[in-house]
Motif scaffolding. Structure first.
Motif, mmCIF file in Angstrom:
data_model
loop_
_atom_site.group_PDB
_atom_site.id
_atom_site.type_symbol
_atom_site.label_atom_id
_atom_site.label_comp_id
_atom_site.label_asym_id
_atom_site.label_seq_id
_atom_site.Cartn_x
_atom_site.Cartn_y
_atom_site.Cartn_z
ATOM 1 N N GLY A 90 47.743 -27.646 -48.767
ATOM 2 C CA GLY A 90 47.307 -28.971 -48.346
ATOM 3 C C GLY A 90 47.729 -30.051 -49.328
ATOM 4 O O GLY A 90 48.151 -31.143 -48.928
ATOM 5 N N GLN A 91 47.628 -29.755 -50.626
ATOM 6 C CA GLN A 91 47.986 -30.736 -51.649
ATOM 7 C C GLN A 91 49.483 -31.036 -51.664
ATOM 8 O O GLN A 91 49.907 -32.145 -52.030
ATOM 9 N N CYS A 153 46.752 -37.394 -41.236
ATOM 10 C CA CYS A 153 48.049 -36.727 -41.149
ATOM 11 C C CYS A 153 48.921 -37.497 -40.171
ATOM 12 O O CYS A 153 48.514 -37.720 -39.017
ATOM 13 N N LYS A 154 50.044 -37.962 -40.657
ATOM 14 C CA LYS A 154 50.959 -38.783 -39.846
ATOM 15 C C LYS A 154 50.239 -40.012 -39.289
ATOM 16 O O LYS A 154 50.446 -40.419 -38.143
ATOM 17 N N VAL A 170 26.934 -33.364 -56.999
ATOM 18 C CA VAL A 170 27.304 -33.886 -55.681
ATOM 19 C C VAL A 170 27.032 -32.782 -54.668
ATOM 20 O O VAL A 170 27.397 -31.622 -54.886
ATOM 21 N N THR A 171 26.362 -33.125 -53.586
ATOM 22 C CA THR A 171 26.113 -32.143 -52.535
ATOM 23 C C THR A 171 27.016 -32.432 -51.331
ATOM 24 O O THR A 171 27.294 -33.589 -51.010
ATOM 25 N N ASP A 172 27.485 -31.389 -50.702
ATOM 26 C CA ASP A 172 28.338 -31.505 -49.522
ATOM 27 C C ASP A 172 27.426 -31.790 -48.333
ATOM 28 O O ASP A 172 26.800 -30.886 -47.788
ATOM 29 N N PHE A 173 27.334 -33.058 -47.939
ATOM 30 C CA PHE A 173 26.316 -33.488 -46.992
ATOM 31 C C PHE A 173 26.694 -33.238 -45.535
ATOM 32 O O PHE A 173 25.916 -32.695 -44.757
ATOM 33 N N MET A 174 27.898 -33.621 -45.144
ATOM 34 C CA MET A 174 28.256 -33.539 -43.727
ATOM 35 C C MET A 174 29.771 -33.610 -43.581
ATOM 36 O O MET A 174 30.451 -34.268 -44.363
ATOM 37 N N ALA A 175 30.304 -32.956 -42.555
ATOM 38 C CA ALA A 175 31.749 -32.977 -42.335
ATOM 39 C C ALA A 175 32.061 -32.717 -40.873
ATOM 40 O O ALA A 175 31.283 -32.085 -40.153
ATOM 41 N N ALA A 176 33.202 -33.206 -40.453
ATOM 42 C CA ALA A 176 33.707 -32.916 -39.116
ATOM 43 C C ALA A 176 35.211 -33.114 -39.126
ATOM 44 O O ALA A 176 35.740 -33.903 -39.920
ATOM 45 N N SER A 177 35.887 -32.392 -38.267
ATOM 46 C CA SER A 177 37.341 -32.522 -38.186
ATOM 47 C C SER A 177 37.787 -32.332 -36.749
ATOM 48 O O SER A 177 37.044 -31.810 -35.913
ATOM 49 N N SER A 178 39.001 -32.755 -36.471
ATOM 50 C CA SER A 178 39.577 -32.614 -35.133
ATOM 51 C C SER A 178 40.463 -31.375 -35.094
ATOM 52 O O SER A 178 40.666 -30.694 -36.109
ATOM 53 N N GLU A 179 41.009 -31.091 -33.938
ATOM 54 C CA GLU A 179 41.924 -29.961 -33.801
ATOM 55 C C GLU A 179 43.155 -30.152 -34.686
ATOM 56 O O GLU A 179 43.801 -29.188 -35.096
ATOM 57 N N GLY A 180 43.453 -31.424 -35.005
ATOM 58 C CA GLY A 180 44.626 -31.719 -35.821
ATOM 59 C C GLY A 180 44.517 -31.274 -37.262
ATOM 60 O O GLY A 180 45.504 -31.290 -38.002
ATOM 61 N N ALA A 181 43.321 -30.852 -37.688
ATOM 62 C CA ALA A 181 43.127 -30.423 -39.079
ATOM 63 C C ALA A 181 43.367 -28.929 -39.271
ATOM 64 O O ALA A 181 43.320 -28.443 -40.400
ATOM 65 N N ASN A 183 46.022 -26.943 -39.029
ATOM 66 C CA ASN A 183 47.232 -26.421 -39.639
ATOM 67 C C ASN A 183 47.688 -27.167 -40.886
ATOM 68 O O ASN A 183 48.749 -26.853 -41.431
ATOM 69 N N ASN A 184 46.901 -28.157 -41.353
ATOM 70 C CA ASN A 184 47.333 -28.904 -42.545
ATOM 71 C C ASN A 184 46.359 -28.760 -43.715
ATOM 72 O O ASN A 184 46.535 -29.406 -44.737
ATOM 73 N N TYR A 185 45.318 -27.932 -43.541
ATOM 74 C CA TYR A 185 44.383 -27.597 -44.628
ATOM 75 C C TYR A 185 43.657 -28.833 -45.174
ATOM 76 O O TYR A 185 43.316 -28.903 -46.350
ATOM 77 N N ALA A 186 43.397 -29.785 -44.290
ATOM 78 C CA ALA A 186 42.750 -31.035 -44.696
ATOM 79 C C ALA A 186 41.369 -30.792 -45.281
ATOM 80 O O ALA A 186 40.974 -31.440 -46.251
#
Length: 236
Positions: A90-91, A153-154, A170-181, A183-186
């Protein structure tokens, strides 16, 4: 209502003892329930034990924490091989851009994107969503202790992640991603970006936001790959 006690262990013990004597007048039937939705405080833990408090532990009270005193060393030796490999991929992706929402308008816009992704996640996975982004967006956008980062991405935002900066972590509070994430390891890069904030702010550790090995094995394995240690965040 909630009770907030500030002082040393002896003072906290005295207050809790008086509280029990005042409200729990029938020792054989009265119960005082305490559940922390705040940062752990060792002084209060000891005071509770001194007041003969008996903790009851449940699954959601467990999480994983990562020592952030030397994240570069952890990058090399603490992460699982697969986690580090995916993070590096990803990096190295020049099309993946990480940004932090700073102004109120930027933060509200990021939360609107997160809400769309979060609703889509619920539909794809077929589960009821425990949080209403619409109801919390004004609080989150207005409090700079919430750290909002996005991965594009793009030119298209594919993942949003929110951390919360506490006094020592720091606490990991909340996350969401789309189908586009997919294959790019976002998500790997966003989590590591939040972990890096701990080093930037001089904080002791990163907290993974809870674990659910039986109900959500995929997310659990993702968090486990960070190489953190098990921590109980319950009444004690």
């Amino acid at each position: 209502g909630g009770v907030r006690i500030k002082g040393d262990e002896a003072f906290c013990t005295t207050v809790l003892s008086q509280l029990c004597k005042h409200y729990c007048v029938s020792a054989w039937r009265d119960v005082l329930l305490i559940n922390y939705f705040a940062e752990p405080d060792e002084i209060l833990f000891r005071a509770l034990l001194a007041t003969r408090f008996t903790p009851v532990i449940s699954g959601p009270m467990y999480t994983l924490t990562l020592d952030t005193s030397d994240i570069q060393s952890h990058y090399q030796t603490g992460l699982s091989g697969n986690w580090r490999h995916n993070l590096k991929r990803g990096q190295k992706n020049s099309e993946l851009v990480i940004s932090w929402a700073q102004s109120l308008d930027e933060r509200l816009a990021a939360l609107a994107r997160l809400e769309r992704m979060y609703l889509g996640l619920g539909e794809r996975k077929g589960f009821a969503l425990p949080i209403s982004v619409d109801r919390i967006k004004d609080i989150v956008a207005g409090d700079k202790k919430f750290l909002i980062c996005e991965a594009a991405c793009k030119g298209e935002v594919v993942a949003v992640r929110i951390g919360y900066r506490c006094h020592s972590y720091v606490t990991d509070f909340m996350a969401a991603s789309s189908e586009g994430a997919k294959n790019n390891y976002a998500n790997y890069v966003l989590v590591w970006s939040l972990i890096s904030k701990c080093e930037e702010f001089g904080l002791a550790f990163f907290e993974c936001g809870g674990i659910d090995p039986s109900g959500n094995g995929g997310v659990y394995n993702f968090k486990k790959g960070l190489g953190g240690r098990l921590l109980m965040l319950g009444p004690l």
